[in-house]
Design a protein around this motif. Structure first.
Motif, PDB file in Angstrom:
ATOM      1  N   TYR A   1      -8.631 -23.844 -33.168  1.00 40.86           N
ATOM      2  CA  TYR A   1      -9.130 -23.295 -32.084  1.00 40.86           C
ATOM      3  C   TYR A   1     -10.761 -23.328 -32.144  1.00 40.86           C
ATOM      4  O   TYR A   1     -11.497 -23.625 -31.119  1.00 40.86           O
ATOM      5  N   SER A   2     -11.245 -22.931 -33.077  1.00 43.43           N
ATOM      6  CA  SER A   2     -12.960 -22.859 -33.224  1.00 43.43           C
ATOM      7  C   SER A   2     -13.414 -24.148 -33.100  1.00 43.43           C
ATOM      8  O   SER A   2     -14.351 -24.150 -32.339  1.00 43.43           O
ATOM      9  N   GLU A   3     -12.841 -25.125 -33.871  1.00 48.67           N
ATOM     10  CA  GLU A   3     -13.275 -26.323 -33.680  1.00 48.67           C
ATOM     11  C   GLU A   3     -13.255 -26.988 -32.367  1.00 48.67           C
ATOM     12  O   GLU A   3     -14.303 -27.587 -31.927  1.00 48.67           O
ATOM     13  N   ARG A   4     -12.215 -26.615 -31.767  1.00 45.84           N
ATOM     14  CA  ARG A   4     -12.078 -27.319 -30.223  1.00 45.84           C
ATOM     15  C   ARG A   4     -13.052 -26.502 -29.163  1.00 45.84           C
ATOM     16  O   ARG A   4     -13.572 -27.123 -28.383  1.00 45.84           O
ATOM     17  N   VAL A   5     -13.162 -25.338 -29.552  1.00 41.00           N
ATOM     18  CA  VAL A   5     -14.111 -24.501 -28.762  1.00 41.00           C
ATOM     19  C   VAL A   5     -15.406 -25.027 -28.673  1.00 41.00           C
ATOM     20  O   VAL A   5     -16.232 -25.354 -27.809  1.00 41.00           O
ATOM     21  N   ASP A   6     -15.697 -25.138 -30.202  1.00 45.00           N
ATOM     22  CA  ASP A   6     -17.231 -25.944 -30.232  1.00 45.00           C
ATOM     23  C   ASP A   6     -17.393 -27.204 -29.764  1.00 45.00           C
ATOM     24  O   ASP A   6     -18.591 -27.432 -28.911  1.00 45.00           O
ATOM     25  N   ALA A   7     -16.153 -27.992 -29.794  1.00 51.93           N
ATOM     26  CA  ALA A   7     -16.355 -29.398 -29.114  1.00 51.93           C
ATOM     27  C   ALA A   7     -16.395 -29.180 -27.649  1.00 51.93           C
ATOM     28  O   ALA A   7     -17.075 -29.964 -26.942  1.00 51.93           O
ATOM     29  N   VAL A   8     -15.868 -28.137 -27.105  1.00 55.99           N
ATOM     30  CA  VAL A   8     -15.885 -28.077 -25.597  1.00 55.99           C
ATOM     31  C   VAL A   8     -17.260 -27.670 -25.051  1.00 55.99           C
ATOM     32  O   VAL A   8     -17.741 -28.324 -24.316  1.00 55.99           O
ATOM     33  N   THR A   9     -17.932 -26.779 -25.719  1.00 56.36           N
ATOM     34  CA  THR A   9     -19.129 -26.431 -25.515  1.00 56.36           C
ATOM     35  C   THR A   9     -20.261 -27.470 -25.566  1.00 56.36           C
ATOM     36  O   THR A   9     -21.014 -27.657 -25.006  1.00 56.36           O
ATOM     37  N   ALA A  10     -19.895 -28.563 -26.695  1.00 58.99           N
ATOM     38  CA  ALA A  10     -20.841 -29.612 -26.816  1.00 58.99           C
ATOM     39  C   ALA A  10     -20.409 -30.750 -26.078  1.00 58.99           C
ATOM     40  O   ALA A  10     -21.369 -31.623 -25.694  1.00 58.99           O
ATOM     41  N   ALA A  11     -19.336 -30.941 -25.224  1.00 58.34           N
ATOM     42  CA  ALA A  11     -18.816 -32.047 -24.343  1.00 58.34           C
ATOM     43  C   ALA A  11     -19.852 -32.243 -23.296  1.00 58.34           C
ATOM     44  O   ALA A  11     -20.339 -31.082 -22.527  1.00 58.34           O
ATOM     45  N   ARG A  12     -19.980 -33.150 -22.940  1.00 54.37           N
ATOM     46  CA  ARG A  12     -20.834 -33.839 -21.801  1.00 54.37           C
ATOM     47  C   ARG A  12     -20.075 -34.563 -20.734  1.00 54.37           C
ATOM     48  O   ARG A  12     -20.612 -34.751 -19.629  1.00 54.37           O
ATOM     49  N   THR A  13     -18.955 -35.254 -21.057  1.00 59.78           N
ATOM     50  CA  THR A  13     -18.238 -36.037 -20.147  1.00 59.78           C
ATOM     51  C   THR A  13     -16.768 -35.799 -20.076  1.00 59.78           C
ATOM     52  O   THR A  13     -16.209 -34.993 -20.942  1.00 59.78           O
ATOM     53  N   ARG A  14     -16.026 -35.831 -19.065  1.00 56.91           N
ATOM     54  CA  ARG A  14     -14.734 -35.626 -18.905  1.00 56.91           C
ATOM     55  C   ARG A  14     -13.853 -36.392 -20.221  1.00 56.91           C
ATOM     56  O   ARG A  14     -12.787 -35.778 -20.407  1.00 56.91           O
ATOM     57  N   SER A  15     -14.199 -37.476 -20.514  1.00 56.00           N
ATOM     58  CA  SER A  15     -13.403 -37.978 -21.546  1.00 56.00           C
ATOM     59  C   SER A  15     -13.512 -37.444 -22.982  1.00 56.00           C
ATOM     60  O   SER A  15     -12.610 -36.987 -23.557  1.00 56.00           O
ATOM     61  N   GLU A  16     -14.617 -36.801 -23.077  1.00 59.24           N
ATOM     62  CA  GLU A  16     -14.837 -35.981 -24.074  1.00 59.24           C
ATOM     63  C   GLU A  16     -14.094 -34.662 -24.334  1.00 59.24           C
ATOM     64  O   GLU A  16     -13.404 -34.263 -25.280  1.00 59.24           O
ATOM     65  N   LEU A  17     -13.810 -33.997 -22.986  1.00 60.66           N
ATOM     66  CA  LEU A  17     -12.831 -32.892 -23.030  1.00 60.66           C
ATOM     67  C   LEU A  17     -11.563 -33.407 -22.803  1.00 60.66           C
ATOM     68  O   LEU A  17     -10.694 -32.723 -23.677  1.00 60.66           O
ATOM     69  N   SER A  18     -10.935 -34.584 -22.509  1.00 58.89           N
ATOM     70  CA  SER A  18      -9.590 -34.904 -22.443  1.00 58.89           C
ATOM     71  C   SER A  18      -9.138 -35.150 -23.973  1.00 58.89           C
ATOM     72  O   SER A  18      -8.314 -35.082 -24.063  1.00 58.89           O
ATOM     73  N   GLU A  19     -10.069 -35.769 -24.980  1.00 60.28           N
ATOM     74  CA  GLU A  19      -9.871 -36.234 -26.103  1.00 60.28           C
ATOM     75  C   GLU A  19      -9.431 -34.757 -26.804  1.00 60.28           C
ATOM     76  O   GLU A  19      -8.306 -34.930 -27.623  1.00 60.28           O
TER      77      GLU A  19
ATOM     78  N   ARG B   1     -14.527 -14.671 -27.897  1.00 65.15           N
ATOM     79  CA  ARG B   1     -15.207 -16.140 -28.253  1.00 65.15           C
ATOM     80  C   ARG B   1     -15.751 -16.619 -26.872  1.00 65.15           C
ATOM     81  O   ARG B   1     -16.838 -17.184 -26.972  1.00 65.15           O
ATOM     82  N   ARG B   2     -15.011 -16.564 -25.709  1.00 66.54           N
ATOM     83  CA  ARG B   2     -15.549 -17.186 -24.389  1.00 66.54           C
ATOM     84  C   ARG B   2     -16.802 -16.192 -24.080  1.00 66.54           C
ATOM     85  O   ARG B   2     -17.733 -16.809 -23.499  1.00 66.54           O
ATOM     86  N   LYS B   3     -16.656 -14.885 -24.212  1.00 69.87           N
ATOM     87  CA  LYS B   3     -17.943 -13.969 -23.960  1.00 69.87           C
ATOM     88  C   LYS B   3     -19.024 -14.623 -24.644  1.00 69.87           C
ATOM     89  O   LYS B   3     -20.244 -14.463 -24.186  1.00 69.87           O
ATOM     90  N   GLU B   4     -18.833 -14.691 -26.091  1.00 75.66           N
ATOM     91  CA  GLU B   4     -19.899 -15.204 -26.943  1.00 75.66           C
ATOM     92  C   GLU B   4     -20.697 -16.509 -26.322  1.00 75.66           C
ATOM     93  O   GLU B   4     -21.895 -16.550 -26.365  1.00 75.66           O
ATOM     94  N   LEU B   5     -19.690 -17.437 -25.868  1.00 71.63           N
ATOM     95  CA  LEU B   5     -20.448 -18.864 -25.275  1.00 71.63           C
ATOM     96  C   LEU B   5     -20.983 -18.531 -24.022  1.00 71.63           C
ATOM     97  O   LEU B   5     -21.496 -19.410 -23.354  1.00 71.63           O
ATOM     98  N   GLY B   6     -20.673 -17.318 -23.259  1.00 73.52           N
ATOM     99  CA  GLY B   6     -21.191 -17.152 -21.987  1.00 73.52           C
ATOM    100  C   GLY B   6     -20.330 -17.701 -21.002  1.00 73.52           C
ATOM    101  O   GLY B   6     -20.829 -17.884 -19.886  1.00 73.52           O
ATOM    102  N   TYR B   7     -18.941 -18.117 -21.387  1.00 68.68           N
ATOM    103  CA  TYR B   7     -18.073 -18.567 -20.281  1.00 68.68           C
ATOM    104  C   TYR B   7     -17.087 -17.670 -19.629  1.00 68.68           C
ATOM    105  O   TYR B   7     -16.624 -16.913 -20.445  1.00 68.68           O
TER     106      TYR B   7
END
Length: 171
Positions: free
Chosen positions: A37-55, A165-171
Motif C-alpha cells: 500500500y505504501s509503495e503504491r501510494v508513493d507511486a500515485v503521488t509521483a505519477a504524471r500520466t494516466r498510464s502510470e496510474l493504470s499500471e 496517509r492521504r492527509k499527510e500527502l494533502g489529498y
C-alpha cells in the motif's frame, strides 16, 4: 511526429485523489498489505500520466481510478479471484453452515424416524428442531468477519492508516 506512439495524458490532483481512494479501498479490505500500500501510494503521488496510474491497478479489480476500461479489465475473472485474499471460514461459520444443511432435511428425517417409531406428537419436531437450530445460531453469535476475511477492528485500523496517509500527502 510519430502517429503510432500513443499520446500520454497528464493527470492532476483530482485523478490522484481518486487513485488514492481506490487504493485505500483495496488496502482496507485486505488486497494490499502495509508495504505494498505504501509503495503504491508513493507511486500515485509521483505519477504524471494516466498510464502510470493504470499500471498500479493492473492486478486489482474495481475500484480503479479510471473505471473498467483502464487496463485492469484485461484480467480474467479467474485471475481476479486469484488476486483476492484466501478466506478461511471460522468456527461460527462452520456451525451455521452445518445447521443450514440440516435445518430442512434433518428435521424431515427426524420426523419420519419418530413417526416410524410410533412416537406420539412427532409433528412437534417441526417446531422444536428449528428453535434449537436458532438457539445455536444465537449462541454462535454474529460473525465479526465480512466477505474479505478481515475483522471489523482490522478494517477500521486500515481505514485510519489510509485516511492519515492521504492527509499527510494533502489529498
Amino acid at each position: 511526429m510519430d502517429s503510432e506512439k500513443p499520446r500520454e495524458i497528464r493527470i492532476g490532483n483530482a485523478e490522484r485523489t481518486t487513485a488514492l481512494e481506490a487504493l485505500g479501498e483495496h488496502y482496507t479490505i485486505g488486497r494490499l498489505d502495509n508495504a505494498e500500500y505504501s509503495e503504491r501510494v508513493d507511486a500515485v503521488t509521483a505519477a504524471r500520466t494516466r498510464s502510470e496510474l493504470s499500471e498500479l491497478f493492473i492486478d486489482l479489480p474495481e475500484p480503479t481510478p479510471f473505471g473498467p476500461g483502464d487496463g485492469s479489465a484485461a484480467l480474467t475473472p479467474a485471475a481476479r479471484a486469484a488476486s483476492a485474499p484466501a478466506r478461511i471460514p471460522d468456527r461460527r461459520e462452520k456451525v451455521v453452515r452445518t445447521l443450514n444443511l440440516f435445518a430442512g432435511g434433518g428435521t424431515v428425517l427426524v420426523f419420519l424416524l419418530l413417526l416410524a417409531l410410533g412416537v406420539p406428537m412427532a409433528w412437534l419436531v417441526f417446531i422444536l428442531l428449528p428453535m434449537a437450530y436458532g438457539a445455536i445460531r444465537i449462541w454462535a453469535g454474529p460473525g465479526d468477519v465480512d466477505a474479505s476475511g478481515i475483522d471489523s477492528a482490522e478494517q477500521q485500523r486500515r481505514r485510519d492508516v489510509e485516511s492519515r496517509r492521504r492527509k499527510e500527502l494533502g489529498y
